[in-house]
Write a protein that holds these residues in place. Structure first.
Motif, PDB file in Angstrom:
ATOM      1  N   MET A   1       0.843  -1.192   0.000  1.00  0.00           N
ATOM      2  CA  MET A   1       0.000   0.000   0.000  1.00  0.00           C
ATOM      3  C   MET A   1       0.882   1.246   0.000  1.00  0.00           C
ATOM      4  O   MET A   1       2.029   1.206   0.430  1.00  0.00           O
ATOM      5  CB  MET A   1      -0.910   0.013   1.232  1.00  0.00           C
ATOM      6  N   PRO A   2       0.351   2.402  -0.454  1.00  0.00           N
ATOM      7  CA  PRO A   2       1.133   3.633  -0.377  1.00  0.00           C
ATOM      8  C   PRO A   2       1.546   3.929   1.061  1.00  0.00           C
ATOM      9  O   PRO A   2       0.836   3.577   2.017  1.00  0.00           O
ATOM     10  CB  PRO A   2       0.160   4.695  -0.910  1.00  0.00           C
ATOM     11  N   SER A   3       2.680   4.585   1.218  1.00  0.00           N
ATOM     12  CA  SER A   3       3.216   4.868   2.550  1.00  0.00           C
ATOM     13  C   SER A   3       2.320   5.802   3.353  1.00  0.00           C
ATOM     14  O   SER A   3       2.509   5.967   4.558  1.00  0.00           O
ATOM     15  CB  SER A   3       4.617   5.466   2.418  1.00  0.00           C
ATOM     16  N   LEU A   4       1.346   6.416   2.713  1.00  0.00           N
ATOM     17  CA  LEU A   4       0.400   7.297   3.401  1.00  0.00           C
ATOM     18  C   LEU A   4      -0.426   6.551   4.448  1.00  0.00           C
ATOM     19  O   LEU A   4      -0.935   7.151   5.390  1.00  0.00           O
ATOM     20  CB  LEU A   4      -0.534   7.933   2.358  1.00  0.00           C
ATOM     21  N   TYR A   5      -0.556   5.218   4.324  1.00  0.00           N
ATOM     22  CA  TYR A   5      -1.501   4.464   5.149  1.00  0.00           C
ATOM     23  C   TYR A   5      -0.809   3.607   6.202  1.00  0.00           C
ATOM     24  O   TYR A   5       0.298   3.103   5.995  1.00  0.00           O
ATOM     25  CB  TYR A   5      -2.389   3.587   4.258  1.00  0.00           C
ATOM     26  N   ASP A   6      -1.498   3.429   7.328  1.00  0.00           N
ATOM     27  CA  ASP A   6      -1.041   2.571   8.416  1.00  0.00           C
ATOM     28  C   ASP A   6      -1.714   1.211   8.252  1.00  0.00           C
ATOM     29  O   ASP A   6      -2.909   1.058   8.535  1.00  0.00           O
ATOM     30  CB  ASP A   6      -1.425   3.198   9.756  1.00  0.00           C
ATOM     31  N   THR A   7      -0.959   0.236   7.774  1.00  0.00           N
ATOM     32  CA  THR A   7      -1.533  -1.092   7.492  1.00  0.00           C
ATOM     33  C   THR A   7      -1.531  -2.006   8.705  1.00  0.00           C
ATOM     34  O   THR A   7      -1.883  -3.179   8.586  1.00  0.00           O
ATOM     35  CB  THR A   7      -0.774  -1.767   6.341  1.00  0.00           C
ATOM     36  N   SER A   8      -1.155  -1.479   9.883  1.00  0.00           N
ATOM     37  CA  SER A   8      -1.152  -2.324  11.085  1.00  0.00           C
ATOM     38  C   SER A   8      -2.554  -2.518  11.646  1.00  0.00           C
ATOM     39  O   SER A   8      -2.789  -3.416  12.450  1.00  0.00           O
ATOM     40  CB  SER A   8      -0.240  -1.711  12.157  1.00  0.00           C
ATOM     41  N   HIS A   9      -3.481  -1.676  11.249  1.00  0.00           N
ATOM     42  CA  HIS A   9      -4.865  -1.896  11.662  1.00  0.00           C
ATOM     43  C   HIS A   9      -5.809  -1.293  10.631  1.00  0.00           C
ATOM     44  O   HIS A   9      -5.414  -0.492   9.788  1.00  0.00           O
ATOM     45  CB  HIS A   9      -5.132  -1.324  13.054  1.00  0.00           C
ATOM     46  N   GLY A  10      -7.061  -1.678  10.702  1.00  0.00           N
ATOM     47  CA  GLY A  10      -8.073  -1.280   9.732  1.00  0.00           C
ATOM     48  C   GLY A  10      -9.203  -2.298   9.776  1.00  0.00           C
ATOM     49  O   GLY A  10      -9.443  -2.927  10.805  1.00  0.00           O
ATOM     50  N   TRP A  11      -9.893  -2.460   8.685  1.00  0.00           N
ATOM     51  CA  TRP A  11     -10.957  -3.472   8.632  1.00  0.00           C
ATOM     52  C   TRP A  11     -11.092  -3.983   7.208  1.00  0.00           C
ATOM     53  O   TRP A  11     -10.574  -3.381   6.265  1.00  0.00           O
ATOM     54  CB  TRP A  11     -12.293  -2.911   9.128  1.00  0.00           C
ATOM     55  N   GLU A  12     -11.780  -5.103   7.061  1.00  0.00           N
ATOM     56  CA  GLU A  12     -12.002  -5.658   5.730  1.00  0.00           C
ATOM     57  C   GLU A  12     -13.395  -6.259   5.653  1.00  0.00           C
ATOM     58  O   GLU A  12     -14.011  -6.596   6.673  1.00  0.00           O
ATOM     59  CB  GLU A  12     -10.948  -6.702   5.384  1.00  0.00           C
ATOM     60  N   SER A  13     -13.897  -6.367   4.418  1.00  0.00           N
ATOM     61  CA  SER A  13     -15.232  -6.929   4.189  1.00  0.00           C
ATOM     62  C   SER A  13     -15.198  -7.817   2.956  1.00  0.00           C
ATOM     63  O   SER A  13     -14.663  -7.409   1.918  1.00  0.00           O
ATOM     64  CB  SER A  13     -16.262  -5.812   3.990  1.00  0.00           C
ATOM     65  N   ASP A  14     -15.761  -9.012   3.088  1.00  0.00           N
ATOM     66  CA  ASP A  14     -15.854  -9.906   1.930  1.00  0.00           C
ATOM     67  C   ASP A  14     -17.275  -9.959   1.378  1.00  0.00           C
ATOM     68  O   ASP A  14     -17.652 -10.904   0.684  1.00  0.00           O
ATOM     69  CB  ASP A  14     -15.365 -11.315   2.289  1.00  0.00           C
ATOM     70  N   LEU A  15     -18.079  -8.923   1.664  1.00  0.00           N
ATOM     71  CA  LEU A  15     -19.426  -8.862   1.099  1.00  0.00           C
ATOM     72  C   LEU A  15     -19.341  -8.869  -0.423  1.00  0.00           C
ATOM     73  O   LEU A  15     -18.637  -8.049  -1.012  1.00  0.00           O
ATOM     74  CB  LEU A  15     -20.145  -7.591   1.546  1.00  0.00           C
ATOM     75  N   PRO A  16     -20.045  -9.774  -1.101  1.00  0.00           N
ATOM     76  CA  PRO A  16     -20.009  -9.773  -2.562  1.00  0.00           C
ATOM     77  C   PRO A  16     -20.837  -8.628  -3.127  1.00  0.00           C
ATOM     78  O   PRO A  16     -21.818  -8.199  -2.527  1.00  0.00           O
ATOM     79  CB  PRO A  16     -20.627 -11.129  -2.923  1.00  0.00           C
TER      80      PRO A  16
END
Length: 370
Positions: A1-16
Motif C-alpha cells: 500500500m502507499p506509505s500514506l496508510y497505516d496497514t497495522s490496523h483497519g478493517w475488511e469486508s468480503d461482502l459480494p
C-alpha cells in the motif's frame, strides 16, 4: 500500500457485490444484484466497517445501481427496466423504475426517499449534477435526487446555438446534468460542440474557428479540453457547470498518439478541492492545474486518484526493469516521488483509504498513518 496508510490496523469486508463510495456520509455501500429482479444495498461505516443499514429493492427487470453526490449530499440509486402487468392475456407495458435512497440511514429495511415509475425502457446514469435517464434516442429526462423532481427534453428540438455551429448536421446527445439543465453535445469526437440551452456554450472557451471542445463530468464538476488557433499546447480546464466559466486550467503538450477520450478514471477528492483526470491534476481552491503529459524532456504520469490533503496517486512510464511504476504527487509542490506500492485506493475520505484486493475479492480499509 502507499506509505500514506497505516496497514497495522483497519478493517475488511468480503461482502459480494459492487462498491460505491459515499464520501460525504463517511460510508461505503455494497450492492449485490439478486437473481429475481431484486438487489440488496448494505452500507458500512468507513472508519469501522460496521453495518449502518441494509435494504432490498425490487424492480421489473435486472437491477443496476449507482451512487451520486449533489450539493454535498450522497445518494444511492437502484434502477430497472422491464415489463409490468403482463398475464396470460396482456403483454403488459414497459416501465423503468428508479429508487433513490439517502446515504445516511439506519435499520435493516430502509425505504427509498423517492420511487419513480417511468413509461418505457430507459437507462439511468450519473449525470454529475443529477440523474440522467435516456428513454430513447431522442428523449432524455433529468431527475433531482434530492426531491425526485423530473424534467423531460426532446433532443431533436434542441440544436446548438447558431454562433456555436453554423452547419451542424450531427445528432444531439445529453452528456451531463448542470444546475441550468442538461449539458448537450453534437455526436462527434474527439472534440464537439457543447452547450446548456439558454445558459452557456463551450465554444466561448476557445479561439478555434470551429468552436469545438471536449467536455465530460467528473463528480458535479466539468472537465474540458481545447486547442486554440495557432497555440503550441492544449488547454485543460475545470468548469463551473452552472456558468461554463473556468475554475482552474493548465496548458499541456498535446497527447502523443491519443485523443481527449473520456472521463473514465477521473476523480474528485471528497472535499471537492482536487480533481485528477488522465495526466492532469487541479487545485480548485487556488484555481491552478499541473500537467504530467509526455514532453521531449519528461515522461508521462497517469493519475488515478487524489486525497483531501492533495496527495495524488499515479502510474509512471514503464521501463525495462519495472512495468507501470507507482508514484505519488504532492499537488501543492508538484513533486513526483516513486512509491513502493502495488494497489492504490479506489477512494479516500474520513481519514481512511479504501482498497480492493482482487485475489481474495475483499474490500480493505486502512487509516492514514499518524
Amino acid at each position: 500500500m502507499p506509505s500514506l496508510y497505516d496497514t497495522s490496523h483497519g478493517w475488511e469486508s468480503d461482502l459480494p457485490g459492487d462498491q460505491f463510495p459515499l464520501p460525504h456520509s463517511g460510508a461505503v455501500a455494497v450492492f449485490l444484484e439478486g437473481g429475481r429482479n431484486n438487489g440488496t444495498f448494505t452500507v458500512l461505516d468507513v472508519t469501522s466497517g460496521q453495518s449502518l443499514w441494509k435494504t432490498e429493492v425490487k424492480g421489473p427487470g435486472s437491477m443496476s445501481a449507482l451512487s451520486i453526490t449533489v450539493k454535498g449530499t450522497d445518494y444511492l440509486v437502484a434502477s430497472a427496466s422491464g415489463s409490468t402487468g403482463a398475464d396470460v392475456v396482456s403483454k403488459g407495458r414497459e416501465v423503468t423504475t428508479i429508487d433513490i435512497f439517502p446515504a445516511r440511514a439506519t435499520g435493516d429495511s430502509v425505504k427509498p426517499a423517492h420511487h419513480l415509475e417511468l413509461d418505457g425502457e430507459g437507462v439511468v446514469m450519473n449525470g454529475g449534477g443529477g440523474l440522467l435517464v435516456a428513454l430513447d434516442d431522442d428523449v432524455v429526462m433529468t431527475v433531482d435526487p434530492a426531491t425526485g423532481a423530473t424534467k423531460t427534453y426532446e433532443l431533436r428540438k434542441m440544436k446548438p446555438p447558431a454562433s456555436e455551429c453554423k452547419l451542424c448536421i450531427a445528432s444531439t446527445k445529453a452528456v451531463a446534468v448542470t444546475p441550468r439543465g442538461p449539458l448537450l453535445a453534437t455526436d462527434t469526437r474527439p472534440r464537439a460542440h457543447y452547450w446548456v440551452p439558454g445558459a452557456w456554450s463551450g465554444g466561448a472557451l476557445t479561439t478555434d474557428s470551429e468552436h469545438k471542445v471536449f467536455m465530460a463530468s467528473v463528480g458535479d464538476s466539468l472537465v474540458a479540453q481545447w486547442h486554440d488557433e495557432g497555440a503550441a499546447n492544449d488547454t485543460w480546464a475545470v468548469l463551473d457547470p452552472a456558468t461554463g466559466k473556468v475554475r482552474a486550467k493548465v496548458d499541456c503538450a498535446p497527447a502523443r498518439g491519443g485523443t481527449a477520450g473520456d472521463s473514465r478514471g477521473a476523480s474528485l477528492s471528497a472535499n471537492g478541492r482536487y480533481l485528477v483526470r488522465g495526466h492532469t491534476v487541479f487545485d480548485l481552491e487556488k484555481g491552478i492545474g499541473r500537467c504530467y503529459e509526455e514532453t521531449d524532456r519528461d515522461k508521462p504520469v497517469h493519475l488515478t486518484g487524489v486525497t483531501d490533503d492533495g496527495v495524488a496517486f499515479g502510474l509512471g512510464a514503464s521501463t525495462a526493469a519495472e512495468a507501470d511504476p507507482r508514484v505519488t504527487i504532492n499537488v501543492a509542490t508538484g513533486q513526483v516521488k516513486a512509491d513502493d506500492y502495488i494497489v492504490a485506493p479506489f477512494d479516500d475520505y474520513s481519514g481512511y483509504g479504501l482498497f480492493w484486493d482482487d485475489p481474495t475479492n475483499t474490500m480493505v480499509a486502512y487509516p492514514h498513518a499518524k
